[in-house]
Design a protein around this motif. Structure first.
Motif, PDB file in Angstrom:
ATOM      1  N   ILE A   1       0.827  -1.205   0.000  1.00 12.96           N
ATOM      2  CA  ILE A   1       0.000   0.000   0.000  1.00 12.96           C
ATOM      3  C   ILE A   1       0.866   1.261   0.000  1.00 12.96           C
ATOM      4  CG2 ILE A   1      -0.376   0.389   2.466  1.00 12.96           C
ATOM      5  CD1 ILE A   1      -3.042   0.222  -0.372  1.00 12.96           C
ATOM      6  N   GLY A   2       2.188   1.095  -0.066  1.00 14.02           N
ATOM      7  CA  GLY A   2       3.098   2.217  -0.282  1.00 14.02           C
ATOM      8  C   GLY A   2       3.261   2.546  -1.765  1.00 14.02           C
ATOM      9  N   ILE A   3       2.597   1.791  -2.623  1.00 15.72           N
ATOM     10  CA  ILE A   3       2.685   2.022  -4.071  1.00 15.72           C
ATOM     11  C   ILE A   3       1.900   3.264  -4.522  1.00 15.72           C
ATOM     12  CG2 ILE A   3       2.068   1.045  -6.332  1.00 15.72           C
ATOM     13  CD1 ILE A   3       2.747  -1.745  -5.093  1.00 15.72           C
ATOM     14  N   PRO A   4       0.675   3.514  -4.015  1.00 13.97           N
ATOM     15  CA  PRO A   4      -0.127   4.632  -4.529  1.00 13.97           C
ATOM     16  C   PRO A   4       0.568   5.991  -4.604  1.00 13.97           C
ATOM     17  CG  PRO A   4      -1.513   3.208  -3.211  1.00 13.97           C
ATOM     18  CD  PRO A   4      -0.113   2.682  -3.075  1.00 13.97           C
ATOM     19  N   PRO A   5       1.323   6.445  -3.587  1.00 19.72           N
ATOM     20  CA  PRO A   5       1.934   7.778  -3.721  1.00 19.72           C
ATOM     21  C   PRO A   5       2.977   7.877  -4.831  1.00 19.72           C
ATOM     22  CG  PRO A   5       2.643   6.710  -1.682  1.00 19.72           C
ATOM     23  CD  PRO A   5       1.528   5.889  -2.229  1.00 19.72           C
ATOM     24  N   MET A   6       3.459   6.735  -5.323  1.00 18.76           N
ATOM     25  CA  MET A   6       4.431   6.761  -6.416  1.00 18.76           C
ATOM     26  C   MET A   6       3.809   7.230  -7.726  1.00 18.76           C
ATOM     27  SD  MET A   6       7.347   5.911  -5.211  1.00 18.76           S
ATOM     28  CE  MET A   6       6.962   6.585  -3.590  1.00 18.76           C
ATOM     29  N   LEU A   7       2.473   7.111  -7.856  1.00 15.26           N
ATOM     30  CA  LEU A   7       1.838   7.493  -9.112  1.00 15.26           C
ATOM     31  C   LEU A   7       1.893   9.000  -9.337  1.00 15.26           C
ATOM     32  CD1 LEU A   7       0.330   6.951 -11.681  1.00 15.26           C
ATOM     33  CD2 LEU A   7      -1.790   6.700 -10.373  1.00 15.26           C
ATOM     34  N   GLU A   8       1.483   9.788  -8.360  1.00 12.16           N
ATOM     35  CA  GLU A   8       1.540  11.243  -8.538  1.00 12.16           C
ATOM     36  C   GLU A   8       2.981  11.703  -8.664  1.00 12.16           C
ATOM     37  OE1 GLU A   8       0.427  14.984  -9.317  1.00 12.16           O
ATOM     38  OE2 GLU A   8      -0.936  13.274  -9.165  1.00 12.16           O
ATOM     39  N   LEU A   9       3.895  11.088  -7.915  1.00 14.44           N
ATOM     40  CA  LEU A   9       5.308  11.445  -8.026  1.00 14.44           C
ATOM     41  C   LEU A   9       5.822  11.171  -9.437  1.00 14.44           C
ATOM     42  CD1 LEU A   9       7.932  12.390  -6.662  1.00 14.44           C
ATOM     43  CD2 LEU A   9       8.338  10.005  -5.998  1.00 14.44           C
ATOM     44  N   ALA A  10       5.441  10.023  -9.998  1.00 15.01           N
ATOM     45  CA  ALA A  10       5.865   9.686 -11.364  1.00 15.01           C
ATOM     46  C   ALA A  10       5.333  10.697 -12.369  1.00 15.01           C
ATOM     47  CB  ALA A  10       5.376   8.278 -11.725  1.00 15.01           C
ATOM     48  N   LYS A  11       4.118  11.189 -12.148  1.00 15.26           N
ATOM     49  CA  LYS A  11       3.535  12.172 -13.058  1.00 15.26           C
ATOM     50  C   LYS A  11       4.264  13.515 -12.974  1.00 15.26           C
ATOM     51  CE  LYS A  11      -1.006  12.344 -13.108  1.00 15.26           C
ATOM     52  NZ  LYS A  11      -2.402  12.334 -12.596  1.00 15.26           N
ATOM     53  N   GLN A  12       4.765  13.842 -11.802  1.00  9.29           N
ATOM     54  CA  GLN A  12       5.371  15.159 -11.607  1.00  9.29           C
ATOM     55  C   GLN A  12       6.867  15.197 -11.926  1.00  9.29           C
ATOM     56  OE1 GLN A  12       4.437  17.238  -8.008  1.00  9.29           O
ATOM     57  NE2 GLN A  12       2.282  16.656  -8.038  1.00  9.29           N
ATOM     58  N   LEU A  13       7.539  14.059 -11.854  1.00 15.77           N
ATOM     59  CA  LEU A  13       8.984  14.029 -12.109  1.00 15.77           C
ATOM     60  C   LEU A  13       9.261  13.956 -13.605  1.00 15.77           C
ATOM     61  CD1 LEU A  13      10.541  11.608  -9.459  1.00 15.77           C
ATOM     62  CD2 LEU A  13      11.053  14.042  -9.729  1.00 15.77           C
ATOM     63  N   ASN A  14       9.868  14.978 -14.143  1.00 17.73           N
ATOM     64  CA  ASN A  14      10.196  15.011 -15.573  1.00 17.73           C
ATOM     65  C   ASN A  14      11.647  14.596 -15.776  1.00 17.73           C
ATOM     66  OD1 ASN A  14       9.894  15.441 -18.322  1.00 17.73           O
ATOM     67  ND2 ASN A  14      10.404  17.608 -18.174  1.00 17.73           N
ATOM     68  N   VAL A  15      11.955  13.372 -15.380  1.00 11.69           N
ATOM     69  CA  VAL A  15      13.309  12.835 -15.470  1.00 11.69           C
ATOM     70  C   VAL A  15      13.224  11.384 -15.937  1.00 11.69           C
ATOM     71  CG1 VAL A  15      14.190  14.315 -13.609  1.00 11.69           C
ATOM     72  CG2 VAL A  15      13.289  12.033 -13.060  1.00 11.69           C
ATOM     73  N   GLU A  16      14.384  10.799 -16.237  1.00 12.14           N
ATOM     74  CA  GLU A  16      14.409   9.364 -16.510  1.00 12.14           C
ATOM     75  C   GLU A  16      14.080   8.638 -15.211  1.00 12.14           C
ATOM     76  OE1 GLU A  16      17.489   5.806 -17.910  1.00 12.14           O
ATOM     77  OE2 GLU A  16      18.115   7.917 -18.076  1.00 12.14           O
ATOM     78  N   LYS A  17      13.057   7.804 -15.237  1.00  8.64           N
ATOM     79  CA  LYS A  17      12.639   7.152 -14.002  1.00  8.64           C
ATOM     80  C   LYS A  17      12.289   5.692 -14.232  1.00  8.64           C
ATOM     81  CE  LYS A  17       8.405   9.598 -14.904  1.00  8.64           C
ATOM     82  NZ  LYS A  17       8.195  10.982 -15.165  1.00  8.64           N
ATOM     83  N   GLN A  18      12.655   4.899 -13.262  1.00  7.76           N
ATOM     84  CA  GLN A  18      12.338   3.478 -13.253  1.00  7.76           C
ATOM     85  C   GLN A  18      11.489   3.219 -12.016  1.00  7.76           C
ATOM     86  OE1 GLN A  18      16.500   1.660 -14.632  1.00  7.76           O
ATOM     87  NE2 GLN A  18      16.614   3.513 -13.443  1.00  7.76           N
TER      88      GLN A  18
END
Length: 256
Positions: A116-133
């Motif tokens: 249940i620590g996965i959900p906050p990663m979604l908004e972070l992924a949307k906001q980070l304009n970098v190469e991300k894995q």
């Protein structure tokens, strides 16, 4: 930090997306100032349950003043079980946004979520304009992988090996020979402890969002303290309040 006031949020929609996992969209003014990694406190309509439930923010739609939370129902007659019965048009009292959120840095990133620590990663992924894995760990049943894959490259680890790497998120990193310059993570303490050690061994900047049972959500009750390297100005001991000083910490600041 500015003082937050409770507000009546309106349920836009709710659906069950996995066993005991629910996705809830709320219309609330809290969306206007919300940041990735923050949380809201949600109150039940049950007078016998005075304390709110802290739920991390999964997505933010500032234009429409909407927030998405994805949460797990933890048992019958609990606050989360009551939340799962909400339908469009219902109202619920919330307080937020609370906490500090993730710092957005221009570095090649790991976004790591467990359970249940996965959900906050979604908004972070949307906001980070970098190469991300995006590395996500599940016991078995998957959720949010489609949305996450639209915002980065996703690697999955499952305890039973049914999908992706058999094992945990570190096993997925090693199996896929991944590398990054910064780590953002949220999940259970054993996962965060392992990532903190991995980051120190590899000299990687690491930010962790700590999940903890909270009571007041505003730093007054000291129910959610963790051990810290520095003395807390509020208590003058080596503690930090997860709800007020966190939930996001630089990994080197806290002891796990």
């Amino acid at each position: 930090m500015e003082k937050r006031e409770k507000e009546r949020a309106v349920v836009v929609s709710q659906e069950q997306i996995a066993t005991d996992i629910y996705s809830l969209w709320l219309r609330a003014d809290a969306a206007i100032s919300a940041k990735a990694g923050q949380f809201i406190s949600m109150y039940t309509n049950d007078s016998g349950k005075l304390l709110p439930r802290p739920i991390s923010i999964c997505e933010i739609d500032k234009e429409n003043k909407q927030l998405r939370v994805v949460y797990r129902v933890t048992g019958e007659k609990t606050g989360t079980e009551q939340f799962s019965k909400l339908v469009a048009g219902d109202e619920i009292e919330i307080l937020g946004p609370l906490g500090n959120g993730f710092p957005l840095k221009d570095k090649k990133a790991f976004l790591i979520g467990g359970g249940i620590g996965i959900p906050p990663m979604l908004e972070l992924a949307k906001q980070l304009n970098v190469e991300k894995q995006i590395i996500v760990g599940y016991r078995d049943e998957l959720f949010l992988t489609k949305e996450l894959s639209e915002n980065g490259t996703v690697y999955v680890a499952t305890e039973d090996g049914s999908v992706g790497t058999k094992g945990n998120v570190l096993d997925a990193i090693k199996e896929n020979e991944l590398s990054a310059d910064i780590i953002y993570a949220c999940g259970p303490t054993p996962m965060l402890r392992a990532l903190k050690a991995y980051a120190e061994e590899n000299d990687i900047e690491c930010y962790i969002s700590m999940e903890e049972k909270m009571a007041c959500g505003i730093g007054a009750c000291l129910a959610c303290v963790c051990k810290s390297k520095e003395k807390d100005h509020h208590t003058n001991v080596h503690n930090k309040r997860i709800c007020k000083d966190g939930p996001v910490f630089l990994a080197t600041e806290v002891d796990l």
